[in-house]
Each structure stands twice: as C-alpha cells, then as structure tokens.
Scaffold this motif. Structure first.
Motif, PDB file in Angstrom:
ATOM      1  N   THR A 141       0.834  -1.187   0.000  1.00 41.15           N
ATOM      2  CA  THR A 141       0.000   0.000   0.000  1.00 41.15           C
ATOM      3  C   THR A 141       0.876   1.247   0.000  1.00 41.15           C
ATOM      4  O   THR A 141       2.058   1.188   0.342  1.00 41.15           O
ATOM      5  N   ARG A 142       0.271   2.354  -0.381  1.00 37.92           N
ATOM      6  CA  ARG A 142       0.977   3.626  -0.336  1.00 37.92           C
ATOM      7  C   ARG A 142       1.031   4.104   1.108  1.00 37.92           C
ATOM      8  O   ARG A 142       0.055   4.011   1.842  1.00 37.92           O
ATOM      9  N   LYS A 143       2.183   4.620   1.523  1.00 31.73           N
ATOM     10  CA  LYS A 143       2.350   5.181   2.863  1.00 31.73           C
ATOM     11  C   LYS A 143       1.806   6.602   2.833  1.00 31.73           C
ATOM     12  O   LYS A 143       2.353   7.466   2.178  1.00 31.73           O
ATOM     13  N   GLU A 144       0.705   6.815   3.545  1.00 25.01           N
ATOM     14  CA  GLU A 144       0.119   8.143   3.617  1.00 25.01           C
ATOM     15  C   GLU A 144       0.905   8.970   4.623  1.00 25.01           C
ATOM     16  O   GLU A 144       1.358   8.460   5.644  1.00 25.01           O
ATOM     17  N   ASP A 145       1.078  10.242   4.344  1.00 28.60           N
ATOM     18  CA  ASP A 145       1.869  11.124   5.196  1.00 28.60           C
ATOM     19  C   ASP A 145       0.934  12.014   5.999  1.00 28.60           C
ATOM     20  O   ASP A 145       0.391  12.985   5.492  1.00 28.60           O
ATOM     21  N   GLY A 146       0.724  11.632   7.242  1.00 31.86           N
ATOM     22  CA  GLY A 146      -0.163  12.401   8.097  1.00 31.86           C
ATOM     23  C   GLY A 146       0.155  12.131   9.548  1.00 31.86           C
ATOM     24  O   GLY A 146       1.306  12.126   9.951  1.00 31.86           O
ATOM     25  N   THR A 147      -0.893  11.881  10.323  1.00 31.81           N
ATOM     26  CA  THR A 147      -0.734  11.560  11.736  1.00 31.81           C
ATOM     27  C   THR A 147      -1.606  10.351  12.046  1.00 31.81           C
ATOM     28  O   THR A 147      -2.740  10.255  11.579  1.00 31.81           O
ATOM     29  N   SER A 148      -1.072   9.430  12.814  1.00 30.91           N
ATOM     30  CA  SER A 148      -1.800   8.186  13.040  1.00 30.91           C
ATOM     31  C   SER A 148      -2.902   8.348  14.090  1.00 30.91           C
ATOM     32  O   SER A 148      -2.808   9.181  14.995  1.00 30.91           O
ATOM     33  N   ALA A 189       5.324  10.118  -3.035  1.00 39.42           N
ATOM     34  CA  ALA A 189       4.737   9.630  -1.781  1.00 39.42           C
ATOM     35  C   ALA A 189       5.846   9.342  -0.785  1.00 39.42           C
ATOM     36  O   ALA A 189       7.007   9.166  -1.152  1.00 39.42           O
ATOM     37  N   GLU A 190       5.474   9.289   0.487  1.00 38.77           N
ATOM     38  CA  GLU A 190       6.442   9.003   1.546  1.00 38.77           C
ATOM     39  C   GLU A 190       7.084   7.636   1.357  1.00 38.77           C
ATOM     40  O   GLU A 190       8.233   7.422   1.726  1.00 38.77           O
ATOM     41  N   GLY A 191       6.356   6.723   0.752  1.00 43.20           N
ATOM     42  CA  GLY A 191       6.894   5.394   0.511  1.00 43.20           C
ATOM     43  C   GLY A 191       5.783   4.372   0.393  1.00 43.20           C
ATOM     44  O   GLY A 191       4.653   4.706   0.036  1.00 43.20           O
ATOM     45  N   ILE A 192       6.130   3.124   0.709  1.00 45.03           N
ATOM     46  CA  ILE A 192       5.179   2.025   0.619  1.00 45.03           C
ATOM     47  C   ILE A 192       5.220   1.220   1.925  1.00 45.03           C
ATOM     48  O   ILE A 192       6.177   1.294   2.682  1.00 45.03           O
ATOM     49  N   VAL A 193       4.155   0.457   2.128  1.00 43.43           N
ATOM     50  CA  VAL A 193       4.082  -0.458   3.262  1.00 43.43           C
ATOM     51  C   VAL A 193       3.806  -1.845   2.693  1.00 43.43           C
ATOM     52  O   VAL A 193       2.913  -2.021   1.867  1.00 43.43           O
ATOM     53  N   ILE A 194       4.599  -2.807   3.132  1.00 40.00           N
ATOM     54  CA  ILE A 194       4.446  -4.194   2.698  1.00 40.00           C
ATOM     55  C   ILE A 194       3.990  -4.986   3.905  1.00 40.00           C
ATOM     56  O   ILE A 194       4.565  -4.862   4.988  1.00 40.00           O
ATOM     57  N   LYS A 195       2.933  -5.786   3.743  1.00 40.59           N
ATOM     58  CA  LYS A 195       2.493  -6.614   4.865  1.00 40.59           C
ATOM     59  C   LYS A 195       1.887  -7.913   4.374  1.00 40.59           C
ATOM     60  O   LYS A 195       1.401  -8.011   3.245  1.00 40.59           O
ATOM     61  N   MET A 196       1.935  -8.887   5.270  1.00 43.35           N
ATOM     62  CA  MET A 196       1.367 -10.195   4.987  1.00 43.35           C
ATOM     63  C   MET A 196      -0.150 -10.084   4.925  1.00 43.35           C
ATOM     64  O   MET A 196      -0.741  -9.242   5.581  1.00 43.35           O
ATOM     65  N   ASN A 197      -0.753 -10.982   4.155  1.00 36.90           N
ATOM     66  CA  ASN A 197      -2.211 -11.026   4.068  1.00 36.90           C
ATOM     67  C   ASN A 197      -2.656 -12.480   4.225  1.00 36.90           C
ATOM     68  O   ASN A 197      -3.219 -13.076   3.327  1.00 36.90           O
ATOM     69  N   ASP A 198      -2.339 -13.046   5.386  1.00 34.84           N
ATOM     70  CA  ASP A 198      -2.647 -14.448   5.650  1.00 34.84           C
ATOM     71  C   ASP A 198      -2.873 -14.615   7.156  1.00 34.84           C
ATOM     72  O   ASP A 198      -1.957 -14.366   7.937  1.00 34.84           O
TER      73      ASP A 198
END
Length: 183
Positions: free
Chosen positions: A14-21, A154-163
């Motif tokens: 996913t795209r790394k959104e640049d904001g506040t969590s 964009a700030e970058g990307i996020v990679i994560k498992m989907n299992d």
C-alpha cells in the motif's frame, strides 16, 4: 532476513500516507480514540473531526465488533498536507480483532471499512510475493516511483502479509525522492 519471510506469501503493498496516526478502539461499551502515543479526551481537534465527519462512534456501536481500527489522518494542516487535500481525511491501514487477538486480512478489513463508510489506504499490489519483489532494489524502486499526484512523491510504501495463518509481518520502505524533496 525479513525479505526471505515474505517470498511466495500473499502480501499487500500500500501507499504510505503522510499524516498523523489515529487508532479507534471499539470497547463495545465505549469508544477510545488514540494518537500514536496518547489516549485522547474529547476535544475540538482533527481526531474528533474525523470521528464526527464519518459518524464513526455511532456506526461502531451498531456494528458491535470488538476491534481497533488503525489509520492515518491526512490533509489540510496535517504534516504539510503532502496529499494536497482541501480538507482532512482518514485512511484505514489495519484492523485488530481484540477478541481473537489477530490482525484481520484484507477482505475482512475492506468489508468493515465499507460498512463504516471509511477509506482504505491505496492498494498498489495484492498477490504473491515473487523472488524478484523480495529484494531491497525492487522495493526501493517501487517506493521511489510511488506518488500522491504527478511529480509529488509519496512518503513510501508499506508491505504486509495477508494471511491469517501466518504471524503478521509489516514494514515500510521510504522513498528517497520524498526524503530529498521534503528535507
């Protein structure tokens, strides 16, 4: 290495959104709103503006799930507004099932965000991680080529498992183009 653990596994990029969590915890009897480090009291700020904008408190009570929704507040007056939005918005990136103590997989997250009228972070890839993809060179190139809009890195990307059957692995790859432009 971390990259070896994702080869031939179902991943999401996913795209790394640049904001506040922001984390929204539905404790069934009450809603708890958190910033990255604090539990927040109801006040007039962008966290509660998002809660009100999407009527999240009422929708979560009707949904009846014991979950924690993690997302990013982006937009006007938030961290430089790199997405160039005219207002603030909220993008979900994870949902934690409190009862079962696990992260939900993408299909489950999308079903809940749809019921709540929320947005999910932009999905750039959803599928099996190939040998080529599980390299630093590939992921850096992917991050460097990801943009919020034309010529707006964009700030970058996020990679994560989907299992659900594998412990969650999640990591960010920051864009050098973004870092150079914003420092």
């Amino acid at each position: 290495t971390l990259l070896d653990k994702i080869i031939h596994k179902n991943i999401i990029i996913t795209r790394k959104e640049d904001g506040t969590s922001m984390t929204i915890i539905n404790n069934i009897d009450n809603i708890i709103i958190c910033s990255r480090n604090y539990i927040l009291n109801k006040s007039d700020n962008h966290y509660f503006d998002i809660i009100n904008k999407y009527d999240i408190e009422n929708k979560l009570k009707h949904l009846g799930l014991h979950i924690a929704i993690q997302g990013e507040i982006v937009g006007l007056k938030i961290n430089g507004n790199h997405l160039k939005l005219n207002d603030i918005d909220f993008f979900v990136f994870n949902i934690w099932d409190i009862k079962n103590q696990c992260y939900l997989v993408l299909d489950e997250v999308l079903a809940i965000t749809d019921k709540l009228g929320l947005k999910y972070v932009p999905i750039l890839y959803n599928g099996i991680c190939t040998n080529e993809m599980a390299t630093l060179k590939y992921l850096l190139t992917f991050a460097n080529n990801t943009e919020y809009s034309k010529k707006n890195p964009a700030e970058g990307i996020v990679i994560k498992m989907n299992d659900k059957n594998i412990p969650m692995i999640s990591f960010k790859v920051l864009s050098n183009k973004y870092l150079m432009k914003n420092n």
